[in-house]
Design a protein around this motif. Structure first.
Motif, PDB file in Angstrom:
ATOM      1  N   TYR A  40       0.940  -1.199  -0.073  1.00 15.45           N
ATOM      2  CA  TYR A  40       0.054   0.031  -0.046  1.00 15.45           C
ATOM      3  C   TYR A  40       0.766   1.198  -0.091  1.00 15.45           C
ATOM      4  O   TYR A  40       1.682   1.288   0.824  1.00 15.45           O
ATOM      5  CB  TYR A  40      -0.872   0.021   1.352  1.00 15.45           C
ATOM      6  CG  TYR A  40      -1.868  -1.065   0.849  1.00 15.45           C
ATOM      7  CD1 TYR A  40      -2.898  -1.175   0.246  1.00 15.45           C
ATOM      8  CD2 TYR A  40      -1.695  -2.348   1.347  1.00 15.45           C
ATOM      9  CE1 TYR A  40      -3.996  -2.083  -0.046  1.00 15.45           C
ATOM     10  CE2 TYR A  40      -2.358  -3.434   1.249  1.00 15.45           C
ATOM     11  CZ  TYR A  40      -3.775  -3.246   0.479  1.00 15.45           C
ATOM     12  OH  TYR A  40      -4.569  -4.198   0.357  1.00 15.45           O
ATOM     13  N   CYS A  48      -5.040   2.447  -0.300  1.00 13.42           N
ATOM     14  CA  CYS A  48      -4.171   2.857   0.899  1.00 13.42           C
ATOM     15  C   CYS A  48      -5.059   3.679   1.791  1.00 13.42           C
ATOM     16  O   CYS A  48      -5.922   4.521   1.225  1.00 13.42           O
ATOM     17  CB  CYS A  48      -2.893   3.473   0.512  1.00 13.42           C
ATOM     18  SG  CYS A  48      -2.086   3.865   2.013  1.00 13.42           S
ATOM     19  N   HIS A  49      -5.124   3.384   3.020  1.00 13.44           N
ATOM     20  CA  HIS A  49      -5.684   4.098   4.167  1.00 13.44           C
ATOM     21  C   HIS A  49      -5.159   5.569   4.008  1.00 13.44           C
ATOM     22  O   HIS A  49      -6.071   6.350   4.517  1.00 13.44           O
ATOM     23  CB  HIS A  49      -5.582   3.455   5.647  1.00 13.44           C
ATOM     24  CG  HIS A  49      -6.252   2.287   5.779  1.00 13.44           C
ATOM     25  ND1 HIS A  49      -5.955   1.486   6.792  1.00 13.44           N
ATOM     26  CD2 HIS A  49      -7.147   1.584   5.157  1.00 13.44           C
ATOM     27  CE1 HIS A  49      -6.835   0.498   6.737  1.00 13.44           C
ATOM     28  NE2 HIS A  49      -7.347   0.652   5.636  1.00 13.44           N
ATOM     29  N   ARG A  57      -7.098   7.619  12.438  1.00 15.83           N
ATOM     30  CA  ARG A  57      -7.132   6.138  12.227  1.00 15.83           C
ATOM     31  C   ARG A  57      -5.533   5.854  11.782  1.00 15.83           C
ATOM     32  O   ARG A  57      -4.934   4.836  11.975  1.00 15.83           O
ATOM     33  CB  ARG A  57      -8.077   5.667  11.460  1.00 15.83           C
ATOM     34  CG  ARG A  57      -8.094   4.131  11.354  1.00 15.83           C
ATOM     35  CD  ARG A  57      -9.255   3.720   9.995  1.00 15.83           C
ATOM     36  NE  ARG A  57      -9.325   2.309  10.083  1.00 15.83           N
ATOM     37  CZ  ARG A  57      -9.387   1.723   8.985  1.00 15.83           C
ATOM     38  NH1 ARG A  57      -9.891   2.355   7.758  1.00 15.83           N
ATOM     39  NH2 ARG A  57      -9.348   0.356   8.938  1.00 15.83           N
ATOM     40  N   ASN A  58      -5.228   6.606  10.431  1.00  9.71           N
ATOM     41  CA  ASN A  58      -4.419   6.179   9.905  1.00  9.71           C
ATOM     42  C   ASN A  58      -2.837   7.010   9.961  1.00  9.71           C
ATOM     43  O   ASN A  58      -1.950   6.789   9.418  1.00  9.71           O
ATOM     44  CB  ASN A  58      -4.332   6.260   8.285  1.00  9.71           C
ATOM     45  CG  ASN A  58      -4.699   7.863   7.805  1.00  9.71           C
ATOM     46  OD1 ASN A  58      -3.895   8.632   8.526  1.00  9.71           O
ATOM     47  ND2 ASN A  58      -5.251   8.094   6.476  1.00  9.71           N
ATOM     48  N   TYR A  71      -4.865  -2.296  12.358  1.00  7.41           N
ATOM     49  CA  TYR A  71      -6.073  -1.614  12.416  1.00  7.41           C
ATOM     50  C   TYR A  71      -7.016  -2.820  12.495  1.00  7.41           C
ATOM     51  O   TYR A  71      -6.901  -3.890  11.951  1.00  7.41           O
ATOM     52  CB  TYR A  71      -6.247  -0.819  11.109  1.00  7.41           C
ATOM     53  CG  TYR A  71      -6.341  -1.442   9.968  1.00  7.41           C
ATOM     54  CD1 TYR A  71      -7.442  -1.963   9.344  1.00  7.41           C
ATOM     55  CD2 TYR A  71      -5.109  -1.545   9.330  1.00  7.41           C
ATOM     56  CE1 TYR A  71      -7.318  -2.507   8.131  1.00  7.41           C
ATOM     57  CE2 TYR A  71      -4.917  -2.190   7.942  1.00  7.41           C
ATOM     58  CZ  TYR A  71      -6.046  -2.854   7.402  1.00  7.41           C
ATOM     59  OH  TYR A  71      -6.062  -3.331   6.418  1.00  7.41           O
ATOM     60  N   CYS A  73     -10.500  -4.469  11.098  1.00 10.47           N
ATOM     61  CA  CYS A  73     -11.195  -4.260   9.534  1.00 10.47           C
ATOM     62  C   CYS A  73     -12.476  -4.954   9.940  1.00 10.47           C
ATOM     63  O   CYS A  73     -12.629  -6.338  10.312  1.00 10.47           O
ATOM     64  CB  CYS A  73     -10.057  -5.480   8.762  1.00 10.47           C
ATOM     65  SG  CYS A  73     -10.889  -5.427   7.066  1.00 10.47           S
TER      66      CYS A  73
END
Length: 174
Positions: A40, A48-49, A57-58, A71, A73
């Motif tokens: 990613y 990609c996040h 979050r990322n 993380y 999912c």
């Protein structure tokens, strides 16, 4: 011990992935061969996040190379990634297969990896780290899995690497 250091991970994710497939993930003194991974790469990668920039979050994706990114999912599975490249350039490798454990959610469940590992170093860590086993395995490059939301271009990238057979390149170690 042949523990991989900062310089190994502090490169472009595509370079790291080529060298990471087939290495050993050591967790709680047990070694597992990394048999499948996915790439990613940055805000320009719609899978990609980081595609929408830095968020709560990322934000771990923007940390130093060798940082662990875990993380949740689908509200069920913890997924284990290793950040690569320069700090501030979000890219990571998702670990999808270890020895006979296939599926990133199955890996974290089997090993007991949860979000408490998030934002920890895989380099300065005695519980979990990556080790060079000095073997080169043959692997295939495939499309990434489960990214239906990504652009056509990103869906078609061959950024899933998988060892299909446990065959050493030339039958020898390095």
């Amino acid at each position: 011990m042949n523990k991989l250091r900062f310089d190994f991970f502090n490169r472009d994710v595509l370079e790291v992935a080529n060298d990471l497939i087939g290495k050993s993930l050591v967790y709680n003194n047990k070694k597992y061969i990394i048999t499948e991974l996915e790439i990613y790469k940055g805000e320009e990668d719609t899978a990609c996040h980081a595609k929408n920039g830095k968020t709560e979050r990322n934000k771990v994706l923007y940390e130093e190379a060798g940082t662990i990114y875990v993380y949740l999912c689908y509200g069920i599975h913890n997924l284990f990634n290793i950040v690569t490249g320069e700090k501030g350039e979000p890219q990571a490798i998702l670990i999808r297969g270890l020895d006979n454990i296939y599926g990133p959610g199955k890996i974290t469940k089997k090993l007991g990896i949860d979000r408490s590992f998030n934002n920890k170093s895989i380099i300065n860590n005695s519980l979990i780290y990556v080790e060079d086993n000095y073997f080169l395995f043959k692997y295939t490059k495939n499309k990434r899995i489960g990214i239906n939301y990504a652009s056509i271009n990103d869906k078609n990238r061959l950024w899933n690497y998988k060892i299909d057979e446990r065959e050493l390149v030339n039958g020898k170690n390095r």
